[in-house]
Design an enzyme around this catalytic site. Structure first.
Site, PDB file in Angstrom:
ATOM      1  N   GLU A   1       0.865  -1.181   0.000  1.00 47.06           N
ATOM      2  CA  GLU A   1       0.000   0.000   0.000  1.00 47.06           C
ATOM      3  C   GLU A   1       0.900   1.230   0.000  1.00 47.06           C
ATOM      4  O   GLU A   1       1.748   1.386   0.881  1.00 47.06           O
ATOM      5  CB  GLU A   1      -0.916   0.026   1.233  1.00 47.06           C
TER       6      GLU A   1
ATOM      7  N   ASP B   1      -5.639   9.399   9.563  1.00 48.58           N
ATOM      8  CA  ASP B   1      -4.302   8.994   9.963  1.00 48.58           C
ATOM      9  C   ASP B   1      -3.874   9.642  11.269  1.00 48.58           C
ATOM     10  O   ASP B   1      -4.195  10.790  11.544  1.00 48.58           O
ATOM     11  CB  ASP B   1      -3.297   9.345   8.856  1.00 48.58           C
TER      12      ASP B   1
END
EC number: 4.2.1.20
Length: 271
Positions: free
Chosen positions: A49, A60
């Site tokens: 990824e 995040d």
């Protein structure tokens, strides 16, 4: 069959678990992204990824947010990330690459133009964090038409309706976010993950990768026991940030090898 699908089919045939490391493209050094991708593959990554840097990465935690900011400060854009994938493909046509990021850079390029550019670069899947599945059928079809797997997030809070929606439009695999919160958080609850996976499996005919909160071989193995694959991101970003430049690639490969060995030991100890 896509590269992601054939990778998971091969893993299933061997009774193995998938290992999906995440790194931010362009961090710590834009000139070394492709080198680090190869280091991940060498260590035993099944899928890579690759994070597309974005200025407001809301899902995040601080480690990946700061990584994204560092990459943006060095001028890394979606086009740079696609160019990195294309360079990676020059010597690795086997390891699937998934772009993970946010809608804004893709929408600026346009979904059709992005699909064409991603296909040309050799991208295998796309996970757009802020595309809810119930509004993403057209985007998913555009990706599939280009031979790219649209991958979606599910979370502990996902309703049966949302899971079913993902089941209709996703392909490749689904990414189950194991914690209510942001990436890199620490409190991993394997029992609650194990409790949620059957509800996903009954509605989504795809492998389930679990991420958020996996930091080492022990936590990776525990999660892999109850899922099809593990996703490790914050720890890798941290490792690259902290490593001396000359030893970074080797440390990355060794870290992935440790995780790979832990995953491959599942089932092996029974005999």
């Amino acid at each position: 069959m896509s590269r992601i699908q054939s990778t998971f089919a091969a893993l299933a045939a061997q009774g193995k678990k998938g290992l999906i490391p995440f790194m931010t493209a362009g961090d710590p050094d834009p000139a070394r992204t492709v080198e680090f991708m190869h280091a991940l593959a060498k260590g035993g990554a099944d899928v890579i990824e690759l994070g597309v840097p974005f200025s407001d990465p809301m899902a995040d935690g601080p480690v990946i947010q700061q990584s994204s900011e560092r990459a943006l400060a060095k001028g890394v854009s979606l086009r740079h990330v696609l160019a990195d994938v294309k360079r990676f493909r020059e010597s690795d046509d086997k390891t699937p690459v998934v772009l993970m990021g946010y809608a804004n850079p893709i929408e600026r390029m346009g979904a059709d133009a992005f699909a064409a550019a991603a296909k040309d670069a050799g991208v295998d899947g796309v996970l757009v964090v802020d595309y809810p599945p119930e509004e993403s059928a057209n985007f998913a079809e555009t990706m599939k038409a280009a031979g790219i797997d649209p991958i979606f997030l599910l979370a502990p809070t996902s309703t049966d309706e949302r899971i079913a929606e993902v089941g209709k439009i996703a392909s490749g695999y689904v990414y189950y976010v194991s914690l209510k919160g942001v990436t890199g958080a620490a409190n991993l609850d394997v029992l609650s993950i194990a409790g949620k996976i059957p509800a996903i499996k009954s509605r989504v005919p795809l492998p389930v990768g679990v991420g958020f909160g996996i930091r080492d071989a022990q936590s990776a193995r525990a999660v892999a026991e109850v899922s099809d694959a593990v996703v490790i991101g914050s720890r890798i970003v941290q490792l690259l940030e902290e490593a001396a430049p000359q030893s970074a690639a080797g440390k990355l490969t060794n870290f992935i090898k440790e995780i790979r060995q832990a995953l491959d030991s599942i089932g092996a100890t029974a005999g």
